[in-house]
Enzyme design. Structure first.
Site, PDB file in Angstrom:
ATOM      1  N   HIS A 227       0.816  -1.221   0.000  1.00  0.00           N
ATOM      2  CA  HIS A 227       0.000   0.000   0.000  1.00  0.00           C
ATOM      3  C   HIS A 227       0.851   1.273   0.000  1.00  0.00           C
ATOM      4  CE1 HIS A 227      -3.971  -1.702   0.004  1.00  0.00           C
ATOM      5  NE2 HIS A 227      -3.611  -2.537   0.950  1.00  0.00           N
ATOM      6  N   HIS A 260       1.054  -1.758  -5.366  1.00  0.00           N
ATOM      7  CA  HIS A 260       1.595  -0.781  -4.413  1.00  0.00           C
ATOM      8  C   HIS A 260       2.711  -1.362  -3.559  1.00  0.00           C
ATOM      9  CE1 HIS A 260      -0.969  -3.345  -2.059  1.00  0.00           C
ATOM     10  NE2 HIS A 260      -2.078  -2.813  -2.545  1.00  0.00           N
ATOM     11  N   ASP A 294       0.157  -5.405   4.864  1.00  0.00           N
ATOM     12  CA  ASP A 294      -0.930  -6.195   4.293  1.00  0.00           C
ATOM     13  C   ASP A 294      -0.958  -6.090   2.768  1.00  0.00           C
ATOM     14  OD1 ASP A 294      -1.568  -3.460   4.871  1.00  0.00           O
ATOM     15  OD2 ASP A 294      -3.632  -3.858   4.268  1.00  0.00           O
ATOM     16  N   GLU A 295      -1.605  -7.064   2.163  1.00  0.00           N
ATOM     17  CA  GLU A 295      -1.930  -7.068   0.735  1.00  0.00           C
ATOM     18  C   GLU A 295      -0.726  -6.744  -0.158  1.00  0.00           C
ATOM     19  OE1 GLU A 295      -6.691  -6.243   0.828  1.00  0.00           O
ATOM     20  OE2 GLU A 295      -5.410  -4.515   0.474  1.00  0.00           O
ATOM     21  N   THR A 296       0.367  -7.401   0.077  1.00  0.00           N
ATOM     22  CA  THR A 296       1.566  -7.210  -0.750  1.00  0.00           C
ATOM     23  C   THR A 296       1.442  -8.065  -2.014  1.00  0.00           C
ATOM     24  OG1 THR A 296       2.637  -8.901   0.626  1.00  0.00           O
ATOM     25  CG2 THR A 296       3.078  -6.606   1.178  1.00  0.00           C
TER      26      THR A 296
END
Length: 676
Positions: A227, A260, A294-296
């Protein structure tokens, strides 16, 4: 709950509901016209802020300002103190309202603060004639936190943040985290935060002190791994991304949620992460720090793919997160991070440092206990983290919020979670007004205090109580009307953005946006066949037509939905007109304002969906119930433009300008399409 005042029954409610309460039904305690509040909380409240809260509520309810004192030598009608013996344990409190006075005794400072908030709720609803009662109470979760997005388009003003902290305090939250990506004015990173109305060090220092005075721990939280969309689009930092060659793609609300990730094989990547951590943590008194992580999604797919092929993505992720955690531990901090990647790759759990707290976010309305149990069995410390379900929408999805929050509170308690952290996100520009999250926030308050209450009650009962306590609606139907309105979404902000961003910016199809559309996304009729058709599209027109065909059953009920929205708006307005304003300095209009704007906006969005479906040939005019007015698309275009101006004015009452322009661009693009 009820009691009698001169033969008349008076009703009041408390949120969270106390575990034990003994009410004298036929007795009322009248507050004297002159009184004093004595608070002895020691170093926990040197400035007597909690006593001031009680005095403010008495003044708001009666017009009379009470005196406030501290020490053992002052007479008082209300006494607030920490127990001097072992009669009460940590976090416990006892509240007694009797004819000879009111006492709140806490087993410690946390218990005293929470007992005072119970008294405040009673004063707000009942003063000057309070029920005679005794309450003994304590929470199930010691840590009850709230996570507020201040980065995806909306940056709250410091004034609004303080008002939100006041509300969290009233409902007994004791931790708050602000989600930051690019919306803090880090030194030497102006290219990242320019135009975002960033928070500044002075804002954080002031807000940290304000929260602490109200018994709320403000925990720093910054994205340090995934992110980092805005940072990785800059000229100075783009070389640190997995796909630096994509940094000049047109800005996309959808792509910023998908692409991101930091390229951790780049030599300067760790230095950037430490830059985001080291100065920021010095502004907070908390010893905790959330590195996010998170969310890599892109890890190992771009510049770091050779390393991923050699070592594996799980090992890369675990080693980098561990390195950041050690960096924090060496500075005496307690690291936290979001657990989604570790839960999906359980081998990561075995490689993490022992002093890390995993924030286990699970948002499905019908969530099972599988992932909570998995983390518990690994031995890792965890918070369970549900959601208020407001993102990507004008109206909150209260059904989903209740089911998610109530289930996860029970699972966390069963598996010994250390904390409960309710999340409030702002995906796709943060179109959702922060006040629309109030019912979900209060769901979290009740469920974190007593998860078993949630197991034995219904959302309808809690909605009634929220209507009374928060909105001052004696009918108890305000939140039910808001819930009814939320069921009338036939074309959502979520799908408006997807429809527009299927076009790349030059007339070509944005394949990344196509691929982001999944069969289980909320919105419209479900069906994997439509997602597959969208993924296989070759033109913008084709992809948009498939998206609208997927949503067609909902779009076609727009007249029925808008009639229901009109009825809900009338009900909300009538109930709001009768309600009392409970926020200090707030008015009934300020309570209704964001709700009515959201309902009206959704009515226009529903009409927009019909116009776009007609434009793409997905819906024929013969399928639309009833004749459409002449120049209907132009009317809708004017309507959404006029609505946005009012929406923008309301935005500015609680938020800085920030990235309001992103929402304006979506509205204006839709209006332009309707006029073609």
């Amino acid at each position: 709950m009820h009691y009698c005042v001169e033969g008349q029954t008076k009703e009041f409610e408390l949120i969270p509901e106390p575990r034990t309460i003994d009410i004298s039904l036929n007795a009322a305690v009248i507050l004297p016209y002159m009184g004093r509040i004595v608070e002895n909380a020691g170093d926990a409240d040197i400035a007597n802020v909690w006593a001031g809260q009680v005095a403010d509520d008495i003044e708001s309810a009666t017009g009379l300002r009470w005196d406030v004192a501290k020490g053992e030598r002052w007479q008082s009608f209300i006494t607030l103190a920490i127990a001097s013996d072992d009669a009460l344990g940590p976090d416990e409190y006892r509240l007694t309202i009797a004819h000879d006075g009111i006492t709140v005794i806490g087993g410690d400072a946390a218990g005293l603060r929470d007992g005072i908030q119970t008294l405040r709720q009673i004063i707000r609803q009942c003063a000057p004639a309070l029920p005679a009662l005794t309450i003994e109470d304590k929470p199930a979760y010691q840590t009850r936190g709230y996570y507020l997005d201040v980065t995806r388009g909306r940056v709250p003003t410091l004034d609004w943040l303080k008002r939100w902290a006041d509300k969290l305090c009233l409902y007994k939250y004791n931790q708050l985290q602000l989600y930051v990506e690019h919306t803090f004015a880090f030194d030497d990173m102006s290219e990242t935060w320019r135009g975002a109305s960033p928070l500044k060090p002075a804002d954080i220092i002031a807000f940290d002190a304000y929260c602490a005075a109200r018994g709320i721990e403000l925990v720093p939280s910054v994205s340090t791994f995934g992110h980092l969309y805005m940072a990785l689009r800059t000229h100075e930092l783009r070389h640190l991304g997995e796909f630096p060659e994509q940094a000049d793609r047109p800005y996309s609300l959808i792509e910023r949620m998908e692409h991101h990730t930091l390229n951790i094989t780049e030599s300067d990547a760790f230095a950037l992460s430490c830059t985001l951590i080291d100065g920021y943590l010095q502004l907070f008194r908390s010893r905790k720090f959330n590195i996010c992580g998170d969310e890599t999604f892109d890890l190992g797919k771009g510049r770091s793919k050779p390393e991923a092929d050699r070592r594996g993505v799980a090992a890369m992720y675990a080693d980098y997160v561990s390195r950041l955690c050690v960096h924090l531990s060496e500075q005496g901090r307690e690291p936290m991070f979001w657990g989604d990647i570790a839960v999906e790759m359980p081998e990561i759990l075995e490689r993490l440092p022992q002093d890390v707290t995993l924030l286990n976010w699970l948002y499905a309305p019908d969530i099972t206990d599988e992932k909570v149990r998995l983390v518990a069995q690994s031995g890792a410390a965890q918070y369970v983290c549900p959601a208020v379900w407001c993102w990507n929408a004008l109206l909150p999805r209260l059904d989903w919020a209740w089911r998610n929050i109530s289930h996860l509170a029970q699972y966390g308690q069963h598996y010994g979670a250390m904390g409960f952290l309710v999340t409030d996100w702002g995906d796709f520009g943060h179109v959702n007004d922060p006040r629309m999250a109030i019912p979900g926030m209060i769901y979290g308050s009740q469920c974190a205090w007593d998860p078993q209450w949630a197991a034995n009650a219904t959302h309808a009962e809690l909605d009634r109580r929220i209507s009374m306590v928060e909105y001052g609606d004696a009918t108890g139907r305000f939140v039910a009307a808001l819930r009814d309105a939320s069921h009338q979404v036939t074309f959502s902000w979520f799908n408006i953005v997807r429809y527009l961003e299927l076009e790349y910016g030059d007339g070509s199809l944005n394949e990344d946006v196509c691929d982001s559309i999944r069969a289980n996304d909320d919105g419209g009729a479900q069906g994997s066949q439509y997602a597959e058709l969208i993924h296989g599209s070759t033109t913008v027109r084709e992809a948009r037509a498939h998206l609208l065909a997927w949503l067609k059953p909902d779009i076609l009920r727009w007249r029925e939905a808008n009639a229901a929205l009109h009825a809900a708006e009338a009900r909300l307005g009538a109930m709001g007109a009768r309600s009392a304003a409970y926020d200090a300095g707030a008015t009934r209009g300020e309570t209704l304002q964001p709700v009515l704007i959201a309902v009206e906006g959704q009515r226009l969005f529903n009409e927009l969906g019909v116009c776009l479906a007609l434009r793409e040939g997905v819906v024929a005019e013969t399928e639309v119930a009833g004749a459409l007015p002449d120049k209907f698309p132009q009317q809708v275009a004017r309507g959404i433009e006029q609505w946005f101006e009012t929406y923008a004015a309301v935005w500015r009452t609680v938020s800085a300008e920030a990235e309001l322009r992103r929402i304006a661009e979506v509205i204006w693009r839709c209006a332009d399409l309707l006029r073609r």
